[in-house]
Scaffold this motif. Structure first.
Motif: not given
Lengths: 107, 118
Positions: A93-98, B46-47, B53-62, A1-3
């Motif tokens: 780059r995911y995860p976006w970080t603040f 915290e993100w 947009d179409r729901g095809r891809d998702t991303h999550y924080a660890d 992750d990018i800090q």
């Protein structure tokens, strides 16, 4: 992750002062950085995007700079409504970080 | 004018579940990635998750991967966040946010408070 290391965590200044807040990324993020202002009890408000582009409607005393790993938010002349908290956001780059936030207090 | 209105927050015991909703208006919802960002009381941002947009891809924080699920219904202009196996550290104000074309956030809701406590 990018800090994202944001500094200082807080600062005290007077009306009319020039202040600069810094965000450092742990790796290069080109100019994929935004700055937000958050007043108590409200959602963040975008001030700067693409590192240096001023959001429409935001006063010109706010400016952003930098690219790669080091970025700055400068307020050229603090006004009473500017005493609040500021955050940077990397969206390269995911995860976006603040960043951790900088609280600007009245001296 | 863009408007994002969250709902569904509340008090839930550890291990419990909740579903947050965010109703969007004032823009072409189906053209934008949507996200959830949380803020713990008195602390930073915290993100949490994003959905294209179409729901095809998702991303999550660890920190939420495998426990939270983001989804959307473009016919209703609504994005959801399902929160399972909740922990005390998930207590936060959850914001719905609209991504821009360059992937930062230009619009936020007012937030939905989730409190995890027995």
């Amino acid at each position: 992750d990018i800090q994202m290391t944001q500094s200082p965590s807080s600062l005290s200044a007077s009306i009319g002062d020039r202040v600069t807040i810094t965000c450092r990324a742990s790796q290069g993020i080109r100019n994929d950085l935004a700055w937000y202002q958050q007043r108590p009890g409200t959602a963040p408000k975008r001030l700067i995007y693409a590192a240096s582009t001023l959001q429409s409607g935001v006063p010109s005393r706010f400016s952003g700079g930098g690219s790669g790993t080091e970025f700055t938010l400068t307020i050229s002349s603090l006004q009473p409504e500017d005493f609040t908290t500021y955050y940077c956001l990397q969206h390269n780059r995911y995860p976006w970080t603040f960043g951790q936030g900088t609280r600007v207090d009245i001296k | 004018e863009v408007e994002l209105v969250e709902s569904g927050g509340g008090l839930v015991p550890p291990g419990g579940s909740l579903r947050l909703s965010c109703a969007a208006s004032g823009f072409t919802f189906s053209s934008f990635t949507m996200a959830w960002v949380r803020q713990t009381p008195g602390k930073g941002l915290e993100w949490v998750a994003a959905i294209t947009d179409r729901g095809r891809d998702t991303h999550y924080a660890d920190s939420v991967l495998g426990r939270f699920t983001i989804s959307r219904d473009n016919s209703k202009g609504t994005v959801y966040l399902r929160l399972n196996s909740l922990r005390a550290e998930d207590t936060a104000l959850y914001y719905c946010a609209k991504e821009t074309w360059i992937h930062d956030f230009d619009s936020w809701g007012q937030g939905a408070l989730v409190t995890v406590s027995s």
